[in-house]
Design a protein around this motif. Structure first.
Motif, PDB file in Angstrom:
ATOM      1  N   ILE A  53      -3.744  11.783  -4.782  1.00  0.00           N
ATOM      2  CA  ILE A  53      -2.976  11.437  -5.983  1.00  0.00           C
ATOM      3  C   ILE A  53      -1.519  11.181  -5.602  1.00  0.00           C
ATOM      4  N   ILE A  54      -0.978  12.043  -4.747  1.00  0.00           N
ATOM      5  CA  ILE A  54       0.427  11.908  -4.347  1.00  0.00           C
ATOM      6  C   ILE A  54       0.646  10.657  -3.507  1.00  0.00           C
ATOM      7  N   ASP A  55      -0.211  10.455  -2.478  1.00  0.00           N
ATOM      8  CA  ASP A  55       0.035   9.324  -1.564  1.00  0.00           C
ATOM      9  C   ASP A  55      -0.342   7.977  -2.165  1.00  0.00           C
ATOM     10  N   THR A  56      -0.921   7.986  -3.357  1.00  0.00           N
ATOM     11  CA  THR A  56      -1.271   6.739  -4.031  1.00  0.00           C
ATOM     12  C   THR A  56      -0.380   6.488  -5.242  1.00  0.00           C
ATOM     13  N   ALA A  60       4.210   4.084  -8.332  1.00  0.00           N
ATOM     14  CA  ALA A  60       5.311   4.204  -9.290  1.00  0.00           C
ATOM     15  C   ALA A  60       6.619   3.720  -8.677  1.00  0.00           C
ATOM     16  N   GLY A  61       6.819   4.016  -7.383  1.00  0.00           N
ATOM     17  CA  GLY A  61       8.034   3.580  -6.708  1.00  0.00           C
ATOM     18  C   GLY A  61       8.138   2.065  -6.627  1.00  0.00           C
ATOM     19  N   LEU A  62       7.023   1.403  -6.343  1.00  0.00           N
ATOM     20  CA  LEU A  62       7.021  -0.057  -6.291  1.00  0.00           C
ATOM     21  C   LEU A  62       7.311  -0.651  -7.661  1.00  0.00           C
ATOM     22  N   TRP A  63       6.770  -0.049  -8.698  1.00  0.00           N
ATOM     23  CA  TRP A  63       7.056  -0.505 -10.052  1.00  0.00           C
ATOM     24  C   TRP A  63       8.563  -0.418 -10.340  1.00  0.00           C
ATOM     25  N   ALA A  64       9.162   0.723 -10.009  1.00  0.00           N
ATOM     26  CA  ALA A  64      10.593   0.918 -10.262  1.00  0.00           C
ATOM     27  C   ALA A  64      11.424  -0.104  -9.484  1.00  0.00           C
ATOM     28  N   LEU A  65      11.034  -0.349  -8.237  1.00  0.00           N
ATOM     29  CA  LEU A  65      11.763  -1.307  -7.407  1.00  0.00           C
ATOM     30  C   LEU A  65      11.631  -2.718  -7.960  1.00  0.00           C
ATOM     31  N   MET A  66      10.454  -3.100  -8.419  1.00  0.00           N
ATOM     32  CA  MET A  66      10.256  -4.454  -8.959  1.00  0.00           C
ATOM     33  C   MET A  66      11.004  -4.632 -10.275  1.00  0.00           C
ATOM     34  N   LEU A  77       1.376  -5.613  -2.516  1.00  0.00           N
ATOM     35  CA  LEU A  77       1.255  -4.249  -2.013  1.00  0.00           C
ATOM     36  C   LEU A  77       0.838  -3.299  -3.135  1.00  0.00           C
ATOM     37  N   ALA A  78       1.447  -3.469  -4.292  1.00  0.00           N
ATOM     38  CA  ALA A  78       1.092  -2.634  -5.440  1.00  0.00           C
ATOM     39  C   ALA A  78      -0.348  -2.890  -5.876  1.00  0.00           C
ATOM     40  N   GLY A  79      -0.796  -4.147  -5.737  1.00  0.00           N
ATOM     41  CA  GLY A  79      -2.181  -4.473  -6.067  1.00  0.00           C
ATOM     42  C   GLY A  79      -3.145  -3.735  -5.150  1.00  0.00           C
ATOM     43  N   GLY A  80      -2.772  -3.610  -3.868  1.00  0.00           N
ATOM     44  CA  GLY A  80      -3.593  -2.838  -2.941  1.00  0.00           C
ATOM     45  C   GLY A  80      -3.675  -1.384  -3.352  1.00  0.00           C
ATOM     46  N   LEU A  81      -2.559  -0.831  -3.797  1.00  0.00           N
ATOM     47  CA  LEU A  81      -2.552   0.555  -4.277  1.00  0.00           C
ATOM     48  C   LEU A  81      -3.374   0.712  -5.551  1.00  0.00           C
ATOM     49  N   LEU A  82      -3.385  -0.328  -6.382  1.00  0.00           N
ATOM     50  CA  LEU A  82      -4.183  -0.254  -7.607  1.00  0.00           C
ATOM     51  C   LEU A  82      -5.675  -0.263  -7.282  1.00  0.00           C
ATOM     52  N   VAL A  83      -6.064  -0.957  -6.220  1.00  0.00           N
ATOM     53  CA  VAL A  83      -7.451  -0.883  -5.758  1.00  0.00           C
ATOM     54  C   VAL A  83      -7.788   0.559  -5.390  1.00  0.00           C
ATOM     55  N   ARG A  84      -6.875   1.213  -4.688  1.00  0.00           N
ATOM     56  CA  ARG A  84      -7.080   2.610  -4.305  1.00  0.00           C
ATOM     57  C   ARG A  84      -7.139   3.517  -5.540  1.00  0.00           C
TER      58      ARG A  84
END
Length: 346
Positions: A38-41, A46-52, A71-78
């Protein structure tokens, strides 16, 4: 309790192999590994969202935002894999924790927890069964069915199986539109789950409109869900549509054989294996669906029969695109191009 029907309700009984009991130990959830996932995903997502959001507000070139959206899309797959594990009740030991986590991640992946849980359970109970296709699988016709179909149905099938559709707008329509409605056979709790998920998504849209602005939200969310949904559709496709795959009529359908031969061992580079939550070890998942994603590799390495399955490589998986129809005579998937060379059924 409403267990997922991992085994078919009827059909031929099949003895499990001698090594099957040894897989049980890998099915025990680990709260520490689940929490770390949960933490590493979630934190990077959330950080990528804030940056974008900051990049769009500061007027940075949009291509930079799109690069981060990939990159965020890859995390959403996870994140979807975490959701998937919750649907199987395997991510946490607690049923309540799985339900809560499943509902929250379901909002992020635009999929209702209870409704998808039931439909996906049906997939596990029927995949590879030619007589029970149609729930949670890719539309696949046999050669005989295709030849007997009307021109309109043939066109619809070819249109659907076109890679530009199947891995383009198709997944986006599935997650953004079709998932807003209950699937066939939905129970009352499934329909409520869809309604609550839709309301939660609407609340997110309203909150975004009042804070970062709806335009900013859509400029970020749409490319993320496009990347994630297309990647997810590709994964689901190659999991059960590959050379040498096993399909059978119901009277000959063998649950263990279909798990080992009807589900691919998709060997991906380590970084892609991480983003996809080990789901490439799909044969292991179908042998025992209650194994959480973080134990799949251990199980594969620890059971020689699972490790011995012929892997599907990233390059080899591209050949799966040409497989369109099931030839019952030759017991294999074939392409539209080879259809004319196949003999007509007597």
């Amino acid at each position: 309790m409403h267990p997922i029907p991992h085994a078919p309700a009827r059909g031929p009984a099949r003895a499990k192999p001698d090594w099957y009991p040894a897989t049980a130990k890998y099915g025990k959830p680990d709260i520490r590994r689940a929490t770390w996932q949960i933490i590493d995903t979630m934190v990077p997502y959330a950080g990528l969202w804030a940056l974008m959001i900051l990049m769009i507000r500061n007027g940075s070139p949009y291509w930079m935002t799109l690069a981060l959206a990939v990159l965020a899309g890859g995390l959403l797959v996870r994140i979807f894999i975490l959701f998937h594990d919750c649907c199987h009740g395997s991510f946490f030991a607690s049923r309540r924790a799985n339900t809560l986590m499943g509902f929250v991640t379901g909002i992020l992946v635009f999929t209702a927890f209870e409704d998808w849980r039931r439909a996906h359970g049906r997939h596990h109970a029927t995949f590879g069964d030619l007589d029970r296709r149609g729930t949670g699988d890719i539309w696949t016709m046999t050669v005989a069915e295709y030849r007997a179909a009307s021109l309109r149905k043939r066109f619809a099938y070819r249109f659907f199986r076109n890679p530009l559709v199947l891995f383009g707008p198709g997944p986006l329509i599935l997650f953004l539109v079709l998932n807003r409605f209950p699937t066939a056979g939905a129970r009352r709790r499934d329909r409520i789950s869809v309604l609550l998920t839709d309301l939660a998504i609407l609340a997110v849209l309203l909150l975004a409109g009042l804070t970062i602005g709806l335009r900013t939200y859509l400029l970020i969310q749409l490319p993320i869900i496009l990347v994630a949904s297309c990647a997810g559709m590709w994964l689901f496709y190659v999991q059960h549509q590959f050379e040498g795959v096993y399909w059978a009529r119901h009277e000959n359908w063998d649950p263990m054989r279909v798990a080992l031969e009807g589900s691919s061992y998709y060997r991906l580079p380590k970084v892609l294996q991480w983003f996809t939550g080990n789901i490439g070890l799909h044969h292991v998942h179908h042998v025992r669906p209650r194994i959480p994603n973080y134990h799949l590799q251990q199980c594969c390495d620890g059971i020689p029969a699972l490790k011995a399955v012929q892997p599907l490589t990233l390059r080899g998986s591209l050949k799966c695109l040409k497989l369109n129809l099931w030839d019952e005579a030759k017991q294999r998937l074939v392409s539209f191009r080879t259809l004319k060379s196949l003999p007509q059924a007597v």
